[in-house]
Motif scaffolding. Structure first.
Motif, short mmCIF file in Angstrom:
data_model
loop_
_atom_site.label_atom_id
_atom_site.label_comp_id
_atom_site.label_asym_id
_atom_site.label_seq_id
_atom_site.Cartn_x
_atom_site.Cartn_y
_atom_site.Cartn_z
N UNK A 9 0.89 -1.20 0.07
CA UNK A 9 -0.03 0.09 0.07
C UNK A 9 0.65 1.33 0.21
N UNK A 10 2.18 1.15 0.79
CA UNK A 10 2.81 2.28 0.56
C UNK A 10 3.41 2.37 -0.76
N UNK A 11 3.81 1.54 -1.38
CA UNK A 11 4.44 1.56 -2.93
C UNK A 11 3.39 2.18 -3.62
N UNK A 12 1.97 1.66 -3.44
CA UNK A 12 1.12 2.20 -4.21
C UNK A 12 0.67 3.44 -4.12
N UNK A 13 0.70 4.02 -2.95
CA UNK A 13 0.50 5.38 -2.46
C UNK A 13 1.36 6.28 -3.30
N UNK A 14 2.85 5.75 -3.09
CA UNK A 14 4.03 6.56 -3.84
C UNK A 14 3.96 6.71 -5.13
N UNK A 15 3.37 5.57 -5.72
CA UNK A 15 3.24 5.48 -7.32
C UNK A 15 2.35 6.47 -7.92
N UNK A 16 1.39 6.28 -7.26
CA UNK A 16 -0.17 7.12 -7.79
C UNK A 16 -0.26 8.30 -7.34
N UNK A 17 0.34 8.88 -6.19
CA UNK A 17 -0.22 10.20 -5.63
C UNK A 17 0.07 11.21 -6.72
N UNK A 18 1.14 11.37 -7.50
CA UNK A 18 1.27 12.37 -8.33
C UNK A 18 1.01 11.95 -9.71
N UNK A 19 0.68 11.10 -10.00
CA UNK A 19 0.05 10.80 -11.51
C UNK A 19 -1.51 10.91 -11.52
N UNK A 20 -2.08 11.46 -12.61
CA UNK A 20 -3.52 11.75 -12.60
C UNK A 20 -4.45 10.66 -12.33
N UNK A 21 -4.27 9.75 -11.78
CA UNK A 21 -4.68 8.55 -11.67
C UNK A 21 -5.57 8.07 -10.14
N UNK A 22 -5.50 8.96 -9.49
CA UNK A 22 -5.84 9.03 -7.85
C UNK A 22 -5.27 8.03 -7.16
N UNK A 23 -4.64 8.53 -6.02
CA UNK A 23 -4.01 7.49 -5.21
C UNK A 23 -5.22 6.74 -4.33
N UNK A 24 -6.00 7.65 -3.98
CA UNK A 24 -7.06 7.12 -2.65
C UNK A 24 -7.65 5.87 -3.56
N UNK A 236 4.25 4.73 5.15
CA UNK A 236 4.47 6.21 4.91
C UNK A 236 6.19 6.45 4.27
N UNK A 237 6.81 5.55 5.10
CA UNK A 237 8.60 5.77 4.41
C UNK A 237 8.60 5.24 2.89
N UNK A 238 8.04 4.29 2.81
CA UNK A 238 8.02 3.77 1.41
C UNK A 238 7.28 4.55 0.21
N UNK A 239 6.26 5.37 0.72
CA UNK A 239 5.61 6.19 0.02
C UNK A 239 6.47 7.46 -0.40
N UNK A 240 7.15 7.97 0.63
CA UNK A 240 8.12 8.88 0.37
C UNK A 240 9.14 8.54 -0.75
N UNK A 241 9.92 7.52 -0.64
CA UNK A 241 11.09 7.14 -1.55
C UNK A 241 10.17 6.87 -2.96
N UNK A 242 9.38 6.09 -2.83
CA UNK A 242 8.74 5.95 -4.26
C UNK A 242 8.18 7.27 -4.97
N UNK A 243 7.29 8.15 -3.95
CA UNK A 243 6.88 9.40 -4.54
C UNK A 243 8.00 10.37 -5.18
N UNK A 244 9.28 10.38 -4.42
CA UNK A 244 10.20 11.32 -5.04
C UNK A 244 10.55 10.86 -6.21
N UNK A 245 10.82 9.69 -6.66
CA UNK A 245 10.95 9.10 -7.60
C UNK A 245 10.06 9.48 -9.05
#
Length: 291
Positions: A9-24, A236-245
């Motif tokens: 779930x952290x990986x999914x959050x980081x991957x989708x938060x900034x893409x226009x596809x809805x992380x939630x 949350x940590x996983x989301x940060x790392x993936x989200x930055x990339x």
């Protein structure tokens, strides 16, 4: 929640938060497809602290400049026309709609908005809106046989009215499936801004709202005890790392590429959801609330 679930779930959050596809929406769907308990809106809000930390670091120079100019403009009237000082005020103005609606609609955000049929509808509708906005931007950028290239607006031309419109678009993302970046970028493109300007303001505008929401949910979760703190912190940590990339990649992507792949994906996923629900493969409330 297990550690494996929190990693996914952290990986999914980081991957989708900034893409226009809805992380939630994707967090909700991941739990539904895996037959895990729905992690809930609180988990989403807290893990978004990780992705917003990625924004703070990636845009640290912009943010430091804006914050510095804004504070100095409070006492120095000559700085009130400065672009960075104005941007500070515009981020505040744009944050008002989601702050108000987030409080008013809190019960719906935690319950009825998480219905998979609602998510399917918002995925499709906002996909269509993003597609229209993208086509209009592409037409302006390319011109045509009987049409001159149209210069699009930069953030230096951002007005209070436009900032408020951006804010209203961001507030729509309280409904899973809309997408914070998708809604604000679409709004920016429809108002005539460049892709880069729309995305940059979208990311900056999200900072106050997401951090405030995360802190608010942290407080509530701490009082209720209905959250697994270890796995949530790990996610949350996983989301940060993936989200930055993802931010680094996305800002390069939008400078020359179309949003149409995201449009097609959103619409296809929404239609697939309707079929799965219609044939009884998924229940609209699949994945009862969990922590």
């Amino acid at each position: 929640m297990s550690w494996f679930e929190s990693f996914v779930l952290g990986f999914v959050q980081g991957l989708t938060e900034f893409l226009p596809i809805s992380s939630s929406a994707h967090l909700r769907l991941t739990s539904a497809f895996a037959d895990w308990p729905d992690a809930g809106a609180a988990f989403t809000a807290i893990t978004q602290i990780g992705t917003e930390t990625a924004v703070l670091i990636y845009f640290r120079k912009d943010i430091a400049r804006i914050v510095s100019a804004w504070f100095r403009s409070l006492t120095d009237r000559s700085l009130r026309g400065d672009h960075d000082a104005r941007m500070g005020w515009l981020v505040i103005v744009g944050s008002i709609p989601i702050g108000v609606l987030g409080v008013v609609l809190k019960d719906q955000i935690d319950t009825s908005f998480r219905d998979l049929r609602v998510i399917a509808v918002t995925l499709i509708l906002m996909g269509i809106v993003l597609g229209i906005a993208d086509r209009l931007a592409a037409r302006d950028e390319a011109g045509g046989r009987h049409r001159a290239v149209q210069e699009r607006k930069s953030l230096k031309e951002l007005s209070v009215r436009d900032g408020l419109v951006y804010g209203i678009c961001q507030a729509m993302a309280l409904v899973p499936g809309v997408s914070r970046s998708g809604a604000t970028i679409s709004g920016g493109l429809l108002m005539g801004y460049t892709r880069e300007a729309a995305a940059r303001y979208s990311f900056l505008l999200a900072i106050p709202a997401v951090l405030a929401s995360g802190v608010f949910e942290l407080k509530d979760a701490g009082e209720s005890g209905h959250i697994s703190w270890g796995p949530t912190a790990f996610a949350t940590v996983i989301a940060f790392v993936v989200g930055y990339a993802v931010i680094a990649w996305f800002m390069k992507y939008i400078s020359s590429k179309s949003f149409m792949p995201f449009v097609i994906y959103r619409i296809a996923l929404g239609i697939a959801l309707f079929f799965l629900i219609g044939f009884g493969v998924l229940s609209p409330d699949a994945g009862p609330a969990g922590g």
